[in-house]
Scaffold this active site. Structure first.
Site, PDB file in Angstrom:
ATOM      1  N   ARG A  13       6.906  -4.706  12.463  1.00 36.86           N
ATOM      2  CA  ARG A  13       5.896  -4.591  11.313  1.00 36.86           C
ATOM      3  C   ARG A  13       7.146  -4.716  10.350  1.00 36.86           C
ATOM      4  NH1 ARG A  13       2.867  -1.006  14.055  1.00 36.86           N
ATOM      5  NH2 ARG A  13       3.991   0.872  13.124  1.00 36.86           N
ATOM      6  N   ARG A  45       2.477  11.173  -8.351  1.00 37.33           N
ATOM      7  CA  ARG A  45       1.704  11.339  -6.848  1.00 37.33           C
ATOM      8  C   ARG A  45       2.649  10.761  -6.101  1.00 37.33           C
ATOM      9  NH1 ARG A  45      -4.318  11.897  -6.719  1.00 37.33           N
ATOM     10  NH2 ARG A  45      -4.577  12.635  -8.814  1.00 37.33           N
ATOM     11  N   ASP A  54      -2.271  -6.019  13.543  1.00 39.24           N
ATOM     12  CA  ASP A  54      -2.922  -5.722  14.876  1.00 39.24           C
ATOM     13  C   ASP A  54      -4.123  -6.560  14.853  1.00 39.24           C
ATOM     14  OD1 ASP A  54      -3.736  -3.797  12.677  1.00 39.24           O
ATOM     15  OD2 ASP A  54      -5.497  -3.634  13.589  1.00 39.24           O
ATOM     16  N   GLU A  81      -8.718  -5.748   5.729  1.00 40.32           N
ATOM     17  CA  GLU A  81      -7.953  -4.937   5.171  1.00 40.32           C
ATOM     18  C   GLU A  81      -8.705  -3.818   4.192  1.00 40.32           C
ATOM     19  OE1 GLU A  81      -6.685  -5.814   1.446  1.00 40.32           O
ATOM     20  OE2 GLU A  81      -8.774  -6.407   1.802  1.00 40.32           O
ATOM     21  N   MET A  82      -8.254  -3.333   3.181  1.00 39.04           N
ATOM     22  CA  MET A  82      -8.983  -2.414   2.349  1.00 39.04           C
ATOM     23  C   MET A  82      -8.850  -2.563   0.821  1.00 39.04           C
ATOM     24  SD  MET A  82      -8.605   0.960   5.155  1.00 39.04           S
ATOM     25  CE  MET A  82     -10.214   1.415   4.564  1.00 39.04           C
ATOM     26  N   ARG A  91      -0.517  -8.294  -3.832  1.00 41.82           N
ATOM     27  CA  ARG A  91      -0.711  -7.468  -3.010  1.00 41.82           C
ATOM     28  C   ARG A  91       0.151  -7.878  -1.771  1.00 41.82           C
ATOM     29  NH1 ARG A  91      -2.655  -3.997   0.888  1.00 41.82           N
ATOM     30  NH2 ARG A  91      -4.032  -4.857   2.306  1.00 41.82           N
ATOM     31  N   SER A 146      -0.836  -4.843   5.066  1.00 35.78           N
ATOM     32  CA  SER A 146      -1.074  -5.254   6.571  1.00 35.78           C
ATOM     33  C   SER A 146      -2.633  -5.767   6.580  1.00 35.78           C
ATOM     34  CB  SER A 146      -0.480  -4.365   7.464  1.00 35.78           C
ATOM     35  OG  SER A 146      -1.466  -3.179   7.090  1.00 35.78           O
ATOM     36  N   GLY A 193       0.919  -1.013  -0.103  1.00 37.26           N
ATOM     37  CA  GLY A 193       0.145  -0.124   0.032  1.00 37.26           C
ATOM     38  C   GLY A 193       0.975   1.107  -0.057  1.00 37.26           C
ATOM     39  N   ARG A 207       7.406   1.407   1.261  1.00 37.79           N
ATOM     40  CA  ARG A 207       7.745   0.012   1.154  1.00 37.79           C
ATOM     41  C   ARG A 207       8.035  -0.581  -0.307  1.00 37.79           C
ATOM     42  NH1 ARG A 207       7.421  -1.425   6.332  1.00 37.79           N
ATOM     43  NH2 ARG A 207       5.595  -1.097   7.483  1.00 37.79           N
TER      44      ARG A 207
HETATM   45  N1  HPA Z   1      -8.859  -2.096   9.084  1.00 38.98           N
HETATM   46  C1  HPA Z   1      -8.594  -1.842   7.842  1.00 38.98           C
HETATM   47  N2  HPA Z   1      -7.326  -2.228   7.387  1.00 38.98           N
HETATM   48  C2  HPA Z   1      -6.376  -2.649   8.179  1.00 38.98           C
HETATM   49  C3  HPA Z   1      -6.640  -2.796   9.675  1.00 38.98           C
HETATM   50  C4  HPA Z   1      -7.740  -2.386  10.094  1.00 38.98           C
HETATM   51  O1  HPA Z   1      -8.053  -2.516  11.515  1.00 38.98           O
HETATM   52  N3  HPA Z   1      -5.374  -3.033  10.330  1.00 38.98           N
HETATM   53  C5  HPA Z   1      -4.512  -3.211   9.090  1.00 38.98           C
HETATM   54  N4  HPA Z   1      -4.955  -3.018   8.055  1.00 38.98           N
END
Ligand code: HPA
Length: 238
Positions: A223, A48, A210, A185-186, A92, A95, A25, A29
């Protein structure tokens, strides 16, 4: 000449990317991976500040470029790489937060499928709910390599959330955990949908940063160490 390149977000030339792109992301990194692992790494994009590098790892040409955060951001970069730069595989390396008690910080979770609250499926004209899914081939390779490397890796569903901050996230996380979803994650859902539409391959490998079950978080040092292990795993299947 490919009339679609440069794209609005990537100024690399037509053959500047390898067939496989690793995608953290965070642009820093991407830079770290290029500097520590790739030989003869060349910066091929910096629009960007989204740094993209191509070099070789053990003789194989590999690229790395950041995705930014969330489905819209990885949606843009993965779409352009798959459809305009002829990239075949995007892995990908991100985290995630653990949703289930058996998943501990520093573990690796590999997203077989991606639950999501994102509207990204609407880009493809389908009105129902989607089931974004990874590449079986990349998944199999990643799990085999993880075992060989002695890495604790879990394969299963992840949740790609559009919201990092939300009033209902606690209840939602509990519902998902009961469904066997391993981590939040997202980005995976948009990446997997773009790969499917383009007939290409994608995999999401995440280090658990986490735990939303125990509240445990990793230190910056942990990390970094976790990311290093994950980068080596991703490079080994690139
Ligand atoms: N939410 C979304 N994405 C994340 C989180 C989380 O708590 N921790 C690491 N990536």
């Amino acid at each position: 000449m490919n009339p679609n390149i440069p794209t609005p977000h990537i100024t690399a030339g037509e053959n500047d990317f390898a067939r496989t792109v690793l995608m953290p992301g965070d642009p820093m990194r991407a830079k770290f991976l290029a500097e520590h692992y790739l030989e003869n790494a060349v910066l091929v994009n910096n629009v960007r500040g989204v740094q993209g590098y191509t070099g070789t790892w053990h003789g194989k040409r590999v690229s790395v470029m950041a995705s930014g955060m969330g489905c819209p951001s990885i949606g843009i970069y993965s779409y352009e790489l798959f459809n305009f730069y002829n990239v075949d595989n995007i892995i990908r390396i991100g985290s995630a937060g653990a949703l289930r008690p058996e998943i501990k910080v520093r573990d690796i979770v590999i997203g077989m499928s991606a639950y999501t609250n994102s509207g990204y499926i609407r880009a493809f004209g389908f009105t129902g709910s989607a089931a974004p899914c990874c590449s079986y081939d990349l998944l199999r390779k990643a799990m085999d390599k993880a075992e060989e490397m002695g890495i604790r890796a879990f394969a299963g569903p992840v949740f790609s959330s559009d919201m990092f901050y939300s009033d209902i996230s606690k209840q939602e996380n509990e519902v998902l955990a009961r469904q066997g979803v391993l981590a939040i994650e997202m980005e995976s859902a948009a990446l997997y949908l773009n790969a499917a539409r383009a007939g290409k391959n994608a995999l999401c490998i995440c280090t658990i940063s986490d735990s939303l079950v125990t509240g445990e978080i990793t230190s910056a040092e942990e990390r970094q160490e976790g990311f290093t292990k994950m980068m080596e795993l991703a490079l080994s299947i690139a």
